[in-house]
Scaffold this motif. Structure first.
Motif, PDB file in Angstrom:
ATOM      1  N   HIS A  63      53.075  18.927  49.251  1.00 59.12           N
ATOM      2  CA  HIS A  63      53.362  17.542  49.631  1.00 59.12           C
ATOM      3  C   HIS A  63      54.777  17.159  49.178  1.00 59.12           C
ATOM      4  CE1 HIS A  63      52.327  13.462  50.752  1.00 59.12           C
ATOM      5  NE2 HIS A  63      52.814  13.051  49.595  1.00 59.12           N
ATOM      6  N   ILE A  64      55.098  17.487  47.937  1.00 64.73           N
ATOM      7  CA  ILE A  64      56.422  17.180  47.366  1.00 64.73           C
ATOM      8  C   ILE A  64      57.518  17.954  48.105  1.00 64.73           C
ATOM      9  CG2 ILE A  64      57.863  17.533  45.303  1.00 64.73           C
ATOM     10  CD1 ILE A  64      55.283  16.908  43.659  1.00 64.73           C
ATOM     11  N   LEU A  65      57.280  19.224  48.380  1.00 69.78           N
ATOM     12  CA  LEU A  65      58.281  20.063  49.061  1.00 69.78           C
ATOM     13  C   LEU A  65      58.619  19.462  50.429  1.00 69.78           C
ATOM     14  CD1 LEU A  65      56.769  23.564  48.181  1.00 69.78           C
ATOM     15  CD2 LEU A  65      58.882  22.616  47.217  1.00 69.78           C
ATOM     16  N   LYS A  66      57.572  19.077  51.186  1.00 72.44           N
ATOM     17  CA  LYS A  66      57.785  18.500  52.515  1.00 72.44           C
ATOM     18  C   LYS A  66      58.528  17.170  52.410  1.00 72.44           C
ATOM     19  CE  LYS A  66      53.848  20.569  54.967  1.00 72.44           C
ATOM     20  NZ  LYS A  66      52.386  20.448  55.130  1.00 72.44           N
ATOM     21  N   GLU A  67      58.075  16.343  51.477  1.00 78.18           N
ATOM     22  CA  GLU A  67      58.648  15.013  51.261  1.00 78.18           C
ATOM     23  C   GLU A  67      60.154  15.096  50.989  1.00 78.18           C
ATOM     24  OE1 GLU A  67      57.247  12.771  47.716  1.00 78.18           O
ATOM     25  OE2 GLU A  67      55.740  11.969  49.099  1.00 78.18           O
ATOM     26  N   ARG A  68      60.557  16.113  50.231  1.00 73.93           N
ATOM     27  CA  ARG A  68      61.945  16.190  49.763  1.00 73.93           C
ATOM     28  C   ARG A  68      62.775  17.252  50.490  1.00 73.93           C
ATOM     29  NH1 ARG A  68      60.758  16.205  43.417  1.00 73.93           N
ATOM     30  NH2 ARG A  68      62.780  17.241  43.369  1.00 73.93           N
ATOM     31  N   GLY A  69      62.203  17.834  51.531  1.00 77.04           N
ATOM     32  CA  GLY A  69      62.933  18.844  52.291  1.00 77.04           C
ATOM     33  C   GLY A  69      63.328  20.042  51.441  1.00 77.04           C
ATOM     34  N   LEU A  70      62.424  20.452  50.542  1.00 70.61           N
ATOM     35  CA  LEU A  70      62.711  21.593  49.664  1.00 70.61           C
ATOM     36  C   LEU A  70      62.143  22.880  50.248  1.00 70.61           C
ATOM     37  CD1 LEU A  70      62.006  19.921  46.198  1.00 70.61           C
ATOM     38  CD2 LEU A  70      64.245  20.621  47.080  1.00 70.61           C
TER      39      LEU A  70
END
Length: 269
Positions: free
Chosen positions: A90-97
């Motif tokens: 979720h965090i990776l997608k949210e922050r484009g990581l």
């Protein structure tokens, strides 16, 4: 003892259970359930209390993890499990990581939807045998090559207990990379506040009506208490008598095992 201990057990509407060391001890053979824990989970469900299984397990997908626990007799489904990998995605997608993964081979499918080419962060999980010098050094090089290194760790446990003894956990390797790269890891999973808050939100229970039960004094007990929950330490799993003199964390109660905790809580309902 019961009467004196009951104070912490009042007005409970939801339980958060750590899994490894509370429900079962993991091991190369799949592990073994802790005495009384299968029945304890059944009793919680029959009581109508809300329940979340809160695990920092990162050696398997949630599907395979749940399959293993069901094989031991536990009544558990994927939708009841709060785990670090989905939260990290979720965090990776949210922050484009785009992560360089240093995780257990069996966890990789959790990141299937995530773009991984030309990584701009490192995601660290309990990689077990994958924690070789070469693999750690590879992760180190990705981080050290970045202007603002981003290290996401799926937990920060120091060690856990398997059937054949204690095992180093992800936190030890996280610290190595933090030190080498002069970076502060972002922890997804226990003891991060966001992890506990999402478990509470999934249950629809406020922190003051929830109790966390765990074997890890810092990550389970301390983490939950910082969110305003009551938290119990079981004397199973990685518990050691020295935990009872911890300088910073004082559980709301010690119980010998999950079954005993459930007895006391259900008596109060």
């Amino acid at each position: 003892v019961r009467a004196a201990m009951a104070g912490w057990a009042r007005a409970v509407r939801g339980l958060l259970l750590d899994v490894s060391g509370v429900l079962y001890d993991s091991g190369a053979d799949g592990g073994v359930p802790i005495a009384g824990s299968v029945e304890a989970v059944r009793r919680i469900k029959a009581s109508g209390l809300k329940l979340r299984f809160c695990t920092n397990e990162t050696q398997a997908t949630r599907e395979n993890f749940v399959k293993k626990l069901r094989g031991m007799g536990f009544d558990i489904s994927v939708s009841e499990v709060t785990a670090p990998a989905p939260a990290a995605c979720h965090i990776l997608k949210e922050r484009g990581l785009r992560p360089h993964l240093l995780v257990h081979d069996d966890l990789v499918p959790e990141f299937a939807e995530i773009e991984k080419t030309n990584p701009n962060c490192v995601v660290l999980g309990d990689a077990a045998e994958n924690f070789t010098y070469g693999k750690l050094n590879e992760a180190f090089r990705v981080l050290i090559g970045m202007e603002k290194p981003v290290l996401i760790s799926l937990g920060r446990g120091r060690y856990y207990k398997e059937t054949d003894g204690l095992k180093l956990d992800v936190g030890a390797y996280m610290k190595a990379l933090e030190y080498a790269c002069d970076v502060q890891a972002e922890v997804v999973g226990k003891p991060s506040k966001r992890f506990f808050e999402s478990a509470l939100a999934e249950m629809g229970v406020p922190a003051e009506q929830a109790v966390m039960i765990g074997d890890d004094i810092v990550n389970d007990v301390g983490g939950a208490q910082r969110c305003g929950m009551r938290a119990l330490q079981v004397r199973t799993g990685k518990y050691r008598p020295s935990d009872e003199n911890h300088p910073d964390v004082k559980p709301d109660a010690y119980v010998n095992n999950l079954a005993e905790a459930v007895d006391i809580i259900l008596q109060q309902l």
